[in-house]
Design a protein around this motif. Structure first.
Motif, mmCIF file in Angstrom:
data_model
loop_
_atom_site.group_PDB
_atom_site.id
_atom_site.type_symbol
_atom_site.label_atom_id
_atom_site.label_comp_id
_atom_site.label_asym_id
_atom_site.label_seq_id
_atom_site.Cartn_x
_atom_site.Cartn_y
_atom_site.Cartn_z
ATOM 1 N N UNK B 287 0.818 -1.220 0.000
ATOM 2 C CA UNK B 287 0.000 0.000 0.000
ATOM 3 C C UNK B 287 0.848 1.265 0.000
ATOM 4 N N UNK B 288 2.101 1.155 0.465
ATOM 5 C CA UNK B 288 2.963 2.337 0.532
ATOM 6 C C UNK B 288 3.920 2.435 -0.648
ATOM 7 N N UNK B 289 3.862 1.505 -1.579
ATOM 8 C CA UNK B 289 4.768 1.560 -2.730
ATOM 9 C C UNK B 289 6.159 1.026 -2.432
ATOM 10 N N UNK B 606 0.584 -3.351 15.389
ATOM 11 C CA UNK B 606 1.535 -2.402 14.795
ATOM 12 C C UNK B 606 0.844 -1.411 13.852
ATOM 13 N N UNK B 607 -0.114 -1.920 13.075
ATOM 14 C CA UNK B 607 -0.690 -1.085 12.024
ATOM 15 C C UNK B 607 -2.120 -0.641 12.310
ATOM 16 N N UNK B 608 -2.717 -1.079 13.419
ATOM 17 C CA UNK B 608 -4.097 -0.686 13.702
ATOM 18 C C UNK B 608 -5.070 -1.448 12.831
ATOM 19 N N UNK B 609 -6.209 -0.814 12.472
ATOM 20 C CA UNK B 609 -7.267 -1.543 11.775
ATOM 21 C C UNK B 609 -6.820 -2.098 10.419
ATOM 22 N N UNK B 630 -4.413 -2.613 4.999
ATOM 23 C CA UNK B 630 -4.534 -1.720 6.149
ATOM 24 C C UNK B 630 -5.638 -0.719 5.843
ATOM 25 N N UNK B 631 -6.574 -0.513 6.804
ATOM 26 C CA UNK B 631 -7.677 0.421 6.633
ATOM 27 C C UNK B 631 -7.193 1.837 6.959
#
Lengths: 709, 709
Positions: B287-289, B606-609, B630-631
């Motif tokens: 998702x972050x490339x 670590x990343x939440x929802x 990741x939401x």
């Protein structure tokens, strides 16, 4: 094994096609042989053949085979393609025992007819042929060497540069379907100080096949490991037999390319669309005890490890390092390849801790698994920890990761490690990470002392997994040598789908049950449902409608005779609408509380009948999750090959589902595999669903397609 | 970015802990800095601190920071742990801007309190800290170098041997959570003639984190590629933001260990048991490339390729070789990693064939893909074929596999290849297989000319896939920078399962539909079924019964009011038998002709929802086949991240199933992801099944678990 020895240990050798130009293939080969001869490695007498010349260098040159002082036992043919038929004819009729045909330009470019003629000539006179279109063979023990690659090349300034490392003498036999890759394996071994028993390039396999070579090395006293680069097989069954024979004597490692090829079968069943060519190869490897390598590098790594390491007692690995990150990488990879990386028992942990009580590094060290001794450990402390950890009873294997960059680590880590490791009697490999001269020295010294050393922890972990796999494969029961006697069965047709009643009869004759069922052709037959136990499944019968569910030809949970009557009427209309023949409606008792499976068989072009077993349901094809094996299968083999972790969990009673009678299921699979083997008119066969319960196993719907395309 | 520059470009540096013993860490670091200073690489003024000494070698030594001629901008702390608090206090209060804390023995061995005290001191005075427990940093441009590893070691005969290759100056920034592995990456680069921008070891990350370092190099003019070795993150969201920012500017490659770790969540839903820690990391990377490397070797290979190669127009690869086997291996691997290896158009094929018309090698060559020119091709012919093939419009990438062992191939292949390759403007890599001096020369020359060269075709293919992936990632839409405004919602409880009526209300408020349904508590309520459209699904309502199917609390295909009445009675008894509270029975209209999916959410530590979407049914957990992200997700991102090939096939109308309204589905998933983000009291949430039809998307059964453990 007829005549194979003449390739490896001939009394005399002639090279046809030696020319004045030292760069021609024949000239390079002759020069190599002469060199080996002068060094005393090659005992055989060596002759050059060229009708146009009297001498090659300071050696006499002969016009023909018949003009030689003796009939050579081995002939190396490096003449142009146009002359080969004549040369082979002369050789075969003169009593030459074996010929290596370097020359290419035959079947591989569509000229299969010339190749066939050569094969026929040789076969008539009992002469064996290696090739054509091959690098031939290198035997590091006898000195026979037909490799035509130069070991040096000339730079523009006239200086020579080494362009190829000559294979060292050793015990790893390399068999290859691509000449260059056989050389590459030997060169990688040589760069690490490891020798090769021989390189054999089978080329177009006009006569000598990969199987012949495997079989030869299986019984060869100089061979301890056999490494094969494989592109494809002609006769899968013969390969399996030969491989199983060899694998019982020594490790046989195969790297197969062509993983992405898709079979060209007509997919009339799910099974046929599920079975890929490469997957059948993999199953055949597992069934024969072959260790599969996933790359050329793994072929080398596994060969080295299986050559050097002792027997693995199991898969329990301890990792010892002085750099946490390297240990973490190793643990990841080891788990991925199925090794067990578990912490030591509390007693063992205490033993480790107390051994280093009070030493400076120990307060920051972690005595778990990986054992991380930190960067402040010294060589002696590190080596001692390796000895203690690898000696623990709860571990079968050890991966040692000494970082020589750490200030306290010295050049002597290799020597000291090898001393403690040799005492463990367990397989231990080491990884040396780095590109400096010191890294190279430590690596070389470890290898020289018989400790496999790799530049990455991942390669080390995989090599250990291969060693564990070999030990497991060696414990597996041998496959039945002989196929069961072939039954003669008469089917009502030669090709296409077999009528359902015949399918039922076939299954019954092999002891595979179906739920109670009745066929209705019209409303007049409804009376036969009198004592039927509803609910039932109603299925449209039509030879052409194979995937009945897709067209609405299956209704489940039918609760009464009157519902069945309505459905009979609906099916008749459906068949008319779809323009397929209405052959009746099957009313079948529904089996409850069972696991839905798919059991299928198909004829693989290379390996013949193969069997799959997977979870059933709508997404079977999509999920592509099933076990596959070459038939026939004993019930034991069916369990080992077909019941993987996932399906095993379902069969063991998954989420409130029934626990399946796995013994009975494996018996059914074994019987099914016999159907495929004993009735090879069957091209595809599928039981879908096969309902497995805690008691019986039922074929609820089966189809059989006859006739090979 | 406050103060980060002081680590890399300080005007003055002091090393605390320089001693008379040249093997102590502080001494090595000081010596390295002095050497860089004398060579003119390091412009900063360098000072040694040790209260016990006046001089270190020919340099003055100072008793304390305050005793220095100036306040140093950067302080390297290599004193024993017991002295660090005092040193840091002096530094922070004297105005030192940045401190590298080499010393270990803090949080990593349970002494987190000392570390916290140090952190508080530094923060109060605005001093940045790198470490503790780190190799610190090497800046090849400014000459700052706190690496305490010796570049040589002494052998028993007194001679020196190189034990570490010094990083070369270059443009690849290396960030590492394990000091040794950062050095290993730089050493591997140096061995291949490639430089590093810097190495930054973040150690215990008391202050400077991996994110800080990524952010610094994202804006650094000397950095063209960022390579990260990652063990774990504290704040996943901050990492994603920083990584996405950096990845839009330059390639960011991450190798993450800890793949096999299992999350410690209580698995109250399928979703929670499906989501593994590492899988969330992978989703966050995508998702972050971020380009993910699967090993340290890949981290190096991808960095080199992304540094050297031009932009990839797509994934269509042409392979050119003179050894068939090597080409086959390359084609296998390329297909495996998602590159397209398709034959040239017939026109292009004609172009290739006619270019070599009449040349000897061409009659045996194969002008398909791979282009196999055979062992009899010459260097010039090979190079010309590479130019033609890689220039073809139907290819975006080329993998060149010249076998230098072949008689016609010469040492000049590297130079000639680089000329034609530079003209294509496409990413082209080469593989040099072999261990000879010639192999090494060709490899080095290719690398020096900017053509990435690898020792195996597999590594070459994977490097090209990474280049293609980077181009794709760069085209992807940016993630929303800001989370949507958090709604304040009141739930009737703080932890445990939310009552079904509140779940329905929650879904409805986010626009997620449920089929029409009625809750019956007793037979008195049966009248409410008057206008209900059967068939229906009847579900037992009980807070404690989450997996209702497992206990028999769901009956589908209920056809009438009277059947519903019987079931109501049965559920009451079931609840009593299982000792769970009977809260009523939900009667719900059945949705037909839809695809059954599972849509779930859970809080990752670590990343939440995070959100998952997968195929529904009994085997969901077993098959472990779903998309994860990741939401929050936009509908576009939901499609890209969650709808893989398999689920895509099902949604597109699989085996007679309905074609799903994918646009609408992605909107529902996006809305669902907002629920998770805007209501972080929800620990786990799951719609199972979610029925997707060609029109609407229905939540047929949903559960929500509140409260973090």
């Amino acid at each position: 094994m007829r005549g194979m020895r003449s390739f490896f240990e001939p009394k005399s050798i002639a090279v046809a096609g030696v020319s004045a130009d030292p760069n021609k293939l024949g000239s390079i080969i002759f020069a190599n042989m002469v060199e080996n001869s002068e060094k005393g490695i090659l005992k055989a007498r060596v002759y050059a053949i060229n009708p146009a010349r009297d001498r090659i260098g300071n050696r006499p040159c002969y016009p023909s085979i018949r003009g030689l002082p003796e009939t050579p036992e081995l002939l190396v043919v490096a003449v142009p393609e146009a002359q080969t038929v004549a040369v082979i004819r002369e050789a075969a009729t003169s009593g030459v025992k074996a010929a290596v045909m370097i020359t290419g330009g035959y079947a591989e470019v569509g000229k299969g007819d010339v190749e066939k003629r050569i094969g026929k000539l040789a076969a008539e006179h009992g002469m064996r042929i290696l090739g054509p279109n091959t690098i031939g063979l290198v035997d590091t023990w006898s000195g026979v060497d037909s490799l035509f690659l130069r070991q040096t090349k000339v730079l523009p300034d006239g200086s020579q540069v080494v362009s190829m490392l000559k294979p060292l003498r050793g015990e790893i036999a390399i068999i290859t379907q691509s000449g260059h890759l056989g050389e590459a394996v030997a060169e990688e071994l040589a760069a690490n100080g490891v020798g090769a028993r021989a390189i054999v390039g089978t080329g177009n396999q006009l006569d000598v096949s990969v199987e012949d070579a495997i079989s030869y090395f299986a019984d060869d006293r100089h061979t301890r490991v056999v490494a094969v680069y494989l592109e494809g097989l002609r006769d899968g069954r013969r390969f399996m037999e030969t491989a199983a024979y060899a694998a019982r004597k020594k490790p046989l490692i195969v790297f197969k390319v062509g993983k992405t090829g898709v079979g060209a079968r007509a997919a009339l069943t799910h099974t046929a669309s599920l079975v890929g060519d490469y997957e059948v190869y993999r199953a055949a490897f597992r069934q024969s005890g072959v260790i599969e390598a996933a790359s050329l590098q793994e072929l080398v790594d596994y060969s080295v490890s299986l050559l050097m390491l002792p027997w693995a007692g199991g898969r329990r690995l301890v990792i010892v390092t002085n750099a946490g990150g390297v240990g973490a990488i190793a643990a990841d990879e080891a788990s991925k390849v199925g090794l067990k990386v578990e912490p030591p028992s509390s007693e063992s942990r205490r033993k480790l801790v107390s051994a280093f009580e009070g030493q400076a590094f120990a307060s920051n060290a972690s005595f778990s698994n990986p054992v991380d001794l930190t960067a402040s450990v010294t060589t002696d402390q590190f080596v001692r920890a390796v000895g203690l950890a690898s000696g623990l009873e709860e571990y079968d294997l050890a991966l040692v990761l000494p970082t020589h960059h750490a200030p306290g680590m010295n050049h002597d880590v290799a020597e000291k490690l090898s001393e403690v490791i040799s005492k463990t009697g367990k397989p231990v490999v080491s990884c040396v990470i780095g590109n400096s001269e010191l890294a190279s020295r430590i690596h070389k010294e470890l290898m020289a002392k018989g400790i496999p050393s790799f530049p990455t922890p991942e390669r080390g972990a995989r090599a250990l997994a291969a060693v564990a796999e070999y030990a497991e494969a060696s414990r597996m029961a041998p496959r039945p040598d002989v196929l069961p006697k072939k039954r003669v069965r008469r089917f009502s047709r030669k090709r296409g789908p077999l009528p359902p009643t015949e399918v039922s009869g076939l299954l019954r004759s092999y002891g595979i049950d179906e739920p109670k069922s009745i066929v209705l052709r019209s409303t007049k037959d409804l009376g036969r449902l009198k004592r039927f136990r509803f609910p039932a499944a109603c299925k449209l019968l039509s030879g052409g409608a194979l995937h009945k569910t897709d067209i609405g030809g299956v209704v489940i949970n039918v609760r009464s005779e009157s519902e069945a009557e309505q459905i009979l009427d609906r099916f008749k209309k459906l068949a008319a609408g779809k323009r397929i023949r209405f052959e009746g409606m099957l009313v079948q008792e529904m089996v409850h509380s069972g696991v839905e499976l798919i059991l299928g068989g198909t004829l693989d072009p290379t390996f013949g009948p193969v069997v799959i077993l997977g979870l059933g349901g709508t997404y079977t094809e999509l999920l592509h999750d099933f076990g596959l094996a070459v038939a026939p299968l004993t019930p034991q083999e069916a369990r080992r090959m077909l019941i993987g972790e996932r399906i095993g969990r379902v069969l063991g009673g998954y989420r409130g589902g029934p626990r399946v009678n796995v013994g009975r299921l494996c018996k059914v699979v074994s019987d099914f595999s016999r159907i495929m083997v004993e009735n090879q008119e069957i091209e595809q066969m599928e039981v879908n669903p096969l309902i497995a319960t805690s008691g019986c196993i039922f074929s609820v719907d089966a189809r059989v397609i006859l006739g090979k395309d």
